[in-house]
Write a protein that holds these residues in place. Sequence first.
Motif, mmCIF file in Angstrom:
data_model
loop_
_atom_site.group_PDB
_atom_site.id
_atom_site.type_symbol
_atom_site.label_atom_id
_atom_site.label_comp_id
_atom_site.label_asym_id
_atom_site.label_seq_id
_atom_site.Cartn_x
_atom_site.Cartn_y
_atom_site.Cartn_z
ATOM 1 N N CYS A 265 0.824 -1.211 0.000
ATOM 2 C CA CYS A 265 0.000 0.000 0.000
ATOM 3 C C CYS A 265 0.860 1.263 0.000
ATOM 4 O O CYS A 265 0.471 2.284 -0.573
ATOM 5 N N LEU A 266 2.009 1.194 0.625
ATOM 6 C CA LEU A 266 2.870 2.373 0.733
ATOM 7 C C LEU A 266 3.687 2.613 -0.532
ATOM 8 O O LEU A 266 4.437 3.583 -0.606
ATOM 9 N N LEU A 267 3.555 1.735 -1.517
ATOM 10 C CA LEU A 267 4.238 1.906 -2.800
ATOM 11 C C LEU A 267 3.299 2.620 -3.760
ATOM 12 O O LEU A 267 2.502 2.010 -4.465
ATOM 13 N N GLY A 268 3.352 3.940 -3.744
ATOM 14 C CA GLY A 268 2.498 4.717 -4.639
ATOM 15 C C GLY A 268 1.277 5.312 -3.980
ATOM 16 O O GLY A 268 0.491 5.999 -4.632
ATOM 17 N N TRP A 269 1.102 5.065 -2.677
ATOM 18 C CA TRP A 269 -0.025 5.666 -1.939
ATOM 19 C C TRP A 269 0.437 5.989 -0.537
ATOM 20 O O TRP A 269 1.296 5.301 0.023
ATOM 21 N N SER A 270 -0.140 7.020 0.027
ATOM 22 C CA SER A 270 0.134 7.344 1.426
ATOM 23 C C SER A 270 -1.080 8.040 2.021
ATOM 24 O O SER A 270 -1.770 8.791 1.325
ATOM 25 N N PRO A 271 -1.365 7.779 3.291
ATOM 26 C CA PRO A 271 -2.458 8.491 3.956
ATOM 27 C C PRO A 271 -2.036 9.928 4.233
ATOM 28 O O PRO A 271 -0.841 10.253 4.218
ATOM 29 N N LYS A 272 -2.986 10.767 4.483
ATOM 30 C CA LYS A 272 -2.684 12.186 4.682
ATOM 31 C C LYS A 272 -1.789 12.424 5.896
ATOM 32 O O LYS A 272 -1.061 13.413 5.960
ATOM 33 N N ASN A 273 -1.861 11.525 6.879
ATOM 34 C CA ASN A 273 -1.045 11.727 8.081
ATOM 35 C C ASN A 273 0.309 11.032 7.998
ATOM 36 O O ASN A 273 1.032 10.941 8.988
ATOM 37 N N ASP A 274 0.654 10.498 6.811
ATOM 38 C CA ASP A 274 1.962 9.876 6.570
ATOM 39 C C ASP A 274 2.267 8.712 7.499
ATOM 40 O O ASP A 274 3.421 8.420 7.785
ATOM 41 N N ARG A 275 1.238 8.042 7.977
ATOM 42 C CA ARG A 275 1.477 6.861 8.810
ATOM 43 C C ARG A 275 2.048 5.732 7.956
ATOM 44 O O ARG A 275 1.861 5.687 6.740
ATOM 45 N N GLU A 276 2.728 4.787 8.604
ATOM 46 C CA GLU A 276 3.292 3.655 7.868
ATOM 47 C C GLU A 276 2.689 2.330 8.339
ATOM 48 O O GLU A 276 2.122 1.601 7.540
ATOM 49 N N LYS A 277 2.802 2.020 9.605
ATOM 50 C CA LYS A 277 2.220 0.776 10.091
ATOM 51 C C LYS A 277 0.728 0.969 10.328
ATOM 52 O O LYS A 277 0.315 1.827 11.114
ATOM 53 N N MET A 278 -0.085 0.161 9.626
ATOM 54 C CA MET A 278 -1.537 0.304 9.726
ATOM 55 C C MET A 278 -2.208 -1.067 9.745
ATOM 56 O O MET A 278 -1.771 -1.989 9.052
ATOM 57 N N SER A 279 -3.250 -1.180 10.530
ATOM 58 C CA SER A 279 -4.048 -2.403 10.551
ATOM 59 C C SER A 279 -4.931 -2.430 9.306
ATOM 60 O O SER A 279 -5.056 -1.437 8.581
ATOM 61 N N ARG A 280 -5.544 -3.565 9.068
ATOM 62 C CA ARG A 280 -6.435 -3.672 7.913
ATOM 63 C C ARG A 280 -7.589 -2.684 8.024
ATOM 64 O O ARG A 280 -7.961 -2.027 7.043
#
Length: 475
Positions: A265-280
Amino acid sequence: MTRVRFAPSPTGYLHIGGARTFIFNWLYARRQGGVMVLRIDDTDIERNTQTSLDSIYEGLRWLELGWDELYRQSDRLDFHRQAAWAIFEKGLAYRDFTPSSTVENQSAGWLFNPGMRELSREESERRANGGEPFVLRFRVPRESRSDVVVSDLVYGTVTKATSDLEDFALLRSTGMPTYHMASCADDADLRITDILRGQEHLANTFKHVLIFEALNVPVPNMAHLPLLMAPDGAKLSKRIHGPVVSVTTYRDAGFLPHAFVNFLCLLGWSPKNDREKMSREELIELFSLEGINRSNATINFTDEDPFDPKAVWLNAEHLRTLDLDELARRLLPYAQQAGFANATPEKLRAIAPLIHERIRLLRDIGTVADLFFAAALGPYDPAELIPQKGDAAMAARVLRKAKEVLAAVPAFDHGTLDSALRGAADELKLKAGQMFQPIRVAVCGRKNAPPLFETLEVLGRDTVLTRLDIALGLV
């Protein structure tokens, strides 16, 4: 209702780029409360293989995401042909009787054969009824239309001049539908509302818009995803970069399915808060097309280390969140692969808390936990038995005392072992560290090992005493 699809061709294993496309579609569908369709685009009969199809299913199931509906294009060929002939009946396609060898020799700038495009309907019917082979081609509207406009949800408005589009085939001379025809017919029939696919398909989209319009159906929303690149700047491919681009390589190495999903998911997309580790659940909540980048994403790996450091870090982070029962369950097949014939769920559950913080990949159990399963430790440097500021004589005194104490303790549990060995250190007038190091190396075969007292408890009295005996013979 939002309906998205992932449409792999069974002509190879599941590529991690394909897996990312599936994941983005799945997240988008779940975020919108929609439907995830898996459609196997298997109309390329000459290249399709059952092995590839099995690899796709195997890889997707490992991701533990699932799908809502499943279709195979090969089951729908009659429908694709009917759609193509419906376009022909509207005057938007024509038969091209040009021999295939002639077409193959056309220049790169070839658009159409005027003699075929302008052939009368009567002549076309006569030649077809006479058994002459033909390709059914779309009649690109160059005279009535200057361009095709795509409003892409990632790349914005993209335009292609109709004067640059060739009259592409809808049906081959064998009667088989082309990729363009089958894909669009199915998208229309399955009521696909949004198409999320790799950026390499953007060039096809102009043709697909024309087909959707000819079928008189709404054009789905389009979102093209940035490519995955290797460190050398080349597009990631098996031919160049080997098995590192296959989903099953990550599975076999011991990545957790969700950690791998998180990484992709982090390859080409990122959440607005720039978090990295995320649950489903967090990925579903945070995923949006606005977060997709236009620039390509690079996976960092080397010949020596095939996995991106961020992927390994994320996997370790997700491993630490597993409860011990789940960790033991996931470790079991990797313990068996490592040759630990005596690996049982019960024993792995006992070991799990000792190695929880020490593994990055599930396969690490082969090197981190070998001391718990080996009948005898592999060779180690006897010098490691000598404690800091000590000598071989001190190591021998410690090992003899430890053997005496551990043979006599009433219970072989953490509390009893801790108290007994600290008391022994006091008797020998040694620091705790000087007492514990020879014991740790003797029973583990190395200095860097899991916590001592828990390790002794799991190994059991007999194994510990045997290993102390062996160590005594080395000093």
